[in-house]
Design an enzyme around this catalytic site. Structure first.
Site, PDB file in Angstrom:
ATOM      1  N   GLU A  50       6.032 -14.127  29.883  1.00 24.39           N
ATOM      2  CA  GLU A  50       4.954 -14.604  30.510  1.00 24.39           C
ATOM      3  C   GLU A  50       4.028 -14.874  29.420  1.00 24.39           C
ATOM      4  O   GLU A  50       3.420 -13.845  28.456  1.00 24.39           O
ATOM      5  CB  GLU A  50       4.277 -13.950  31.559  1.00 24.39           C
ATOM      6  CG  GLU A  50       3.066 -14.593  32.330  1.00 24.39           C
ATOM      7  CD  GLU A  50       2.433 -13.458  33.283  1.00 24.39           C
ATOM      8  OE1 GLU A  50       2.960 -12.401  33.371  1.00 24.39           O
ATOM      9  OE2 GLU A  50       1.593 -14.187  34.215  1.00 24.39           O
ATOM     10  N   LYS A 123       1.972 -20.707  38.872  1.00 27.60           N
ATOM     11  CA  LYS A 123       1.989 -19.474  39.567  1.00 27.60           C
ATOM     12  C   LYS A 123       1.115 -19.550  40.894  1.00 27.60           C
ATOM     13  O   LYS A 123       0.097 -19.690  40.917  1.00 27.60           O
ATOM     14  CB  LYS A 123       1.313 -18.330  38.603  1.00 27.60           C
ATOM     15  CG  LYS A 123       1.419 -16.954  38.930  1.00 27.60           C
ATOM     16  CD  LYS A 123       0.898 -15.920  37.882  1.00 27.60           C
ATOM     17  CE  LYS A 123       1.172 -14.379  38.073  1.00 27.60           C
ATOM     18  NZ  LYS A 123       0.878 -13.688  36.837  1.00 27.60           N
ATOM     19  N   CYS A 160       5.750 -13.305  36.951  1.00 26.29           N
ATOM     20  CA  CYS A 160       5.176 -12.179  37.155  1.00 26.29           C
ATOM     21  C   CYS A 160       5.006 -11.479  38.638  1.00 26.29           C
ATOM     22  O   CYS A 160       5.529 -11.178  39.345  1.00 26.29           O
ATOM     23  CB  CYS A 160       4.034 -11.776  36.166  1.00 26.29           C
ATOM     24  SG  CYS A 160       3.781 -10.281  35.670  1.00 26.29           S
TER      25      CYS A 160
END
Lengths: 297, 297
Positions: A50, A123, A160
């Site tokens: 990331e 995300k 994540c």
């Protein structure tokens, strides 16, 4: 039987686990070198951690840090596209995206082996915890949970914090993903590590393995290592097979490039032997779109 | 802050892991003895393995076996209700339910500590694999995923195969459950055990731990042991805390009664430290009610 070439042969997946420097140039140079190394070892799909170009920028709420963001396409994404084309590999990168004034995302970009951009994922689940102040920086994604058809397989990409949400994994699986890839930057707070560190890392690993099992697919998570300010990133980048078996895992401290052969045909086998997709009670799942179904407490 | 008493103090949860005989009477006697033993050790919520009164009936498709089913209330459920009342404990039992001619369910019943029936759950996800021919016997449940408020805590109850489905765990959590209980009958096929047994048992355990982590609650799974025809049930009954830590686990072969203290206040702590329920993207989850979102292959 699938006519998709991705299920006909094994694919080699590369993961880059590295320390990030304050110098973006050094991070980019190192990443490109590691991509080339992975490709030289046979990797066909290469996955980056990331925000690989930067030290993790969210340990404080600092307006100056928005200047680190880039448009997509932009300088960093172009470097990845060139590498993908030159090496003939799929690359999954993770970038701090500037979309417009006041709209920034934590975005993963997928480049096919000809260098074309297959798509991107912004995300969806944004954390906000001490030293992970992501809600300050990142507008929640609006592209949903997708799968990306590449030369070497159909990839789902989360980032994540997404990995804690079974909903995200399931939706990517239902969209056709054979491999879920989670670019990651997760670590310990040193004051918690002694008491909770092992449990925290185990929980992270357990969730990733559970997505593989529940959905009958491969799960790949490249994570950073090294200490940056208050955080010690725990590495342990991993590849899990559709039965939840750990195929490979990096250490918690060293920079490593893993290259792991994954037989995507195992997705088909897993889903017939453990036929969970057959038995989902979709008519009883409407409550999943609710915030809370119990009494207020 | 919750005003519910269940979050104010620890609760002791008992699990009965045992071998089942061909004699239903012996299974009932043993179960009642083990319930009494668990209560004597302080257990307040006592959880029985799947279909505890019977050898697992689904290894073949045999019309005669429907005669093993009972109504609810019925003789076996009445025994559990009496035990709950006499001992002042919550009991979660699992029964082969005859609901009507041609409608049978794999049903878990929850009795409160005064012996009253709080509710019941009819297994929603029905497996059908070699030696687990449950679709022949059990009509899929129509009561949905619930939580049951008992004197000692709010319980979600799934049954065995349900534990492979993150949707079920999530829905019970959203309905208010603090503890998920999965009466279970899972085991190895001897011809697979050597090559796949450890992986299969680990995958089962991983899924249960993942539900605890993703939902910030306790997970309890009592499983049977012993060999019955083609199956060797793998026991390893377990209790997991809201961070996924294993609090207790039985062996894979011995009969055992576990009594495990669980501080239900940890649910509140886990959900603020790992605030996944805060960050769910409910507006993006509609696809979870679909069978498949990808291209047909």
């Amino acid at each position: 039987m699938s006519s998709d070439s991705s299920t006909l042969s094994p694919v080699a997946i590369g993961l880059v686990q590295m320390v990030c420097d304050e110098s973006k140039q050094r991070n980019l140079d190192q990443t490109l070198q590691r991509i080339a190394d992975a490709a030289a070892q046979g990797a066909q799909i290469i996955c980056l951690q990331e925000l690989f170009a930067l030290q993790y920028p969210c340990q404080s709420e600092d307006h100056q840090k928005f200047q680190l963001a880039e448009p997509i396409p932009g300088p960093t994404s172009n470097l990845l596209a060139q590498a993908a084309q030159q090496l003939g590999v799929v690359i999954v990168g993770s970038l701090f995206e500037r979309r417009a004034a006041g709209i920034y995302h934590n975005t993963a970009v997928v480049f096919d082996a000809d260098g074309s951009q297959v798509g991107m994922y912004r995300k969806m689940h944004i954390p906000d915890d001490p030293y992970y102040y992501e809600k300050f920086y990142f507008t929640p994604g609006d592209l949903g949970f997708q799968s990306f058809a590449t030369r070497f397989g159909r990839l789902g990409v989360g980032v994540c914090w997404d990995q804690w949400f079974p909903e995200a994994a399931r939706l990517m699986a239902l969209a056709g993903a054979e491999v879920l890839i989670y670019p990651t930057a997760i670590g310990w707070l040193p004051e918690e590590k002694q008491d909770y560190g092992a449990s925290q890392q185990a929980a992270w690993e357990t969730m990733l393995r559970s997505h593989a099992i529940a959905n009958g697919l491969f799960v790949v998570a490249p994570n950073r290592v090294g200490c940056e300010d208050a955080l010690e990133f725990w590495g342990t980048s991993l590849v899990v097979d559709p039965y939840g078996n750990m195929l490979a895992q990096a250490s918690s401290q060293a920079e490593e490039t893993l290259v792991v052969e994954c037989d995507l045909g195992a997705v088909d086998g897993a889903r017939t032997h453990w036929p969970f997709l057959r038995d989902r009670r979709i008519e009883a799942y409407a409550g999943l779109t609710e915030r809370w179904l119990g009494d207020d407490q």
